[in-house]
Scaffold this motif. Structure first.
Motif, short mmCIF file in Angstrom:
data_model
loop_
_atom_site.label_atom_id
_atom_site.label_comp_id
_atom_site.label_asym_id
_atom_site.label_seq_id
_atom_site.Cartn_x
_atom_site.Cartn_y
_atom_site.Cartn_z
N LEU A 1 0.82 -1.21 0.00
CA LEU A 1 0.00 0.00 0.00
C LEU A 1 0.85 1.26 0.00
CD1 LEU A 1 -2.48 -1.14 2.78
CD2 LEU A 1 -2.96 -1.05 0.32
N THR A 2 0.33 2.30 -0.61
CA THR A 2 0.98 3.60 -0.53
C THR A 2 0.67 4.19 0.84
OG1 THR A 2 -0.93 4.82 -1.37
CG2 THR A 2 0.63 3.96 -3.02
N SER A 3 1.40 5.22 1.22
CA SER A 3 1.13 5.85 2.52
C SER A 3 -0.27 6.47 2.53
CB SER A 3 2.19 6.90 2.85
OG SER A 3 2.22 7.90 1.87
N GLN A 4 -0.71 6.99 1.39
CA GLN A 4 -2.05 7.56 1.30
C GLN A 4 -3.10 6.46 1.51
OE1 GLN A 4 -3.05 9.41 -2.44
NE2 GLN A 4 -4.99 10.20 -1.69
N GLN A 5 -2.90 5.29 0.92
CA GLN A 5 -3.84 4.18 1.09
C GLN A 5 -3.87 3.72 2.55
OE1 GLN A 5 -2.09 1.64 -1.96
NE2 GLN A 5 -4.06 1.62 -3.05
N ARG A 6 -2.68 3.62 3.17
CA ARG A 6 -2.62 3.22 4.58
C ARG A 6 -3.40 4.19 5.46
NH1 ARG A 6 2.62 1.82 3.17
NH2 ARG A 6 3.48 3.75 3.99
N ASN A 7 -3.22 5.49 5.20
CA ASN A 7 -3.94 6.50 5.99
C ASN A 7 -5.45 6.40 5.78
OD1 ASN A 7 -1.59 7.55 7.11
ND2 ASN A 7 -1.34 9.05 5.47
N GLN A 8 -5.87 6.20 4.54
CA GLN A 8 -7.30 6.07 4.26
C GLN A 8 -7.88 4.82 4.93
OE1 GLN A 8 -7.05 6.28 -0.05
NE2 GLN A 8 -7.95 8.34 -0.04
N PHE B 1 -11.50 -2.31 -0.46
CA PHE B 1 -11.25 -2.82 -1.80
C PHE B 1 -11.26 -1.69 -2.83
CE2 PHE B 1 -12.41 -5.05 -5.76
CZ PHE B 1 -11.47 -6.06 -5.75
N GLN B 2 -12.14 -0.73 -2.66
CA GLN B 2 -12.25 0.38 -3.60
C GLN B 2 -11.01 1.29 -3.56
OE1 GLN B 2 -14.71 0.31 -5.89
NE2 GLN B 2 -15.14 -1.60 -4.79
N LEU B 3 -10.28 1.26 -2.47
CA LEU B 3 -9.06 2.07 -2.35
C LEU B 3 -7.88 1.46 -3.11
CD1 LEU B 3 -9.20 2.91 1.47
CD2 LEU B 3 -9.74 4.44 -0.44
N LEU B 4 -8.00 0.21 -3.52
CA LEU B 4 -6.87 -0.50 -4.14
C LEU B 4 -6.82 -0.28 -5.64
CD1 LEU B 4 -7.33 -3.92 -2.29
CD2 LEU B 4 -5.94 -1.95 -1.57
N ARG C 1 -6.01 -5.26 -6.11
CA ARG C 1 -7.30 -5.96 -6.06
C ARG C 1 -7.13 -7.44 -6.41
NH1 ARG C 1 -11.76 -1.72 -8.57
NH2 ARG C 1 -11.51 -0.17 -6.92
N GLU C 2 -6.33 -7.70 -7.41
CA GLU C 2 -6.09 -9.09 -7.82
C GLU C 2 -5.42 -9.87 -6.68
OE1 GLU C 2 -6.62 -12.31 -9.99
OE2 GLU C 2 -7.33 -10.33 -10.60
#
Length: 141
Positions: free
Chosen positions: A41-48, A119-122, A127-128
């Motif tokens: 995950l990116t840092s933005q994804q981790r935060n979200q 899942f929508q954040l990926l 997702r795969e």
């Protein structure tokens, strides 16, 4: 003959208990078990995800508090009324069963909502990976 009857009853009870186990219910298939590090995950994804997780936990606490605040006396009166009838009331039994499991349904929906949000954040690659490695069949964790 007595042993045969006991064996048959035992098998029927075992089958019935197995049906009641969550891993045999469809909702039991919702078992997301994943070490999110495999998704890179990116840092933005981790935060979200952290934010979504906190929101989910808050909603779960609120749902549990609401359940605790439901009037236990009303439920007991409903059961007393049900058992006081001379004939079995299928319709009332159905309503009692629905009320009993309504919170489980709400919690499963909230859980599905949470995982859907994640899942929508990926991205497509993540997702795969999620679908291949993180969504496990029931009982295979």
């Amino acid at each position: 003959m007595k042993k045969t009857k006991l064996l048959l009853i035992s098998l029927l009870l075992t089958d019935f208990v197995m049906l009641l186990q969550p891993e045999n219910a469809w909702a039991g298939d919702v078992q997301i078990t994943c070490d999110l590090r495999v998704l890179e995950l990116t840092s933005q994804q981790r935060n979200q995800i952290r934010l979504r997780r906190q929101q989910y936990k808050t909603r779960q606490r609120q749902m549990n508090e609401n359940l605790m605040n439901q009037n236990v006396t009303d439920r007991q009166l409903s059961l007393r009324h049900f058992f006081s009838k001379s004939a079995f009331d299928n319709q009332q039994a159905d309503e009692i069963a629905k009320q009993r499991y309504a919170n489980d349904v709400r919690q499963t929906v909230a859980e599905l909502n949470f995982y859907h949000d994640i899942f929508q954040l990926l991205d497509n690659r993540q997702r795969e990976i999620w679908l291949q490695q993180c969504v496990q069949p029931a009982g295979r964790i």
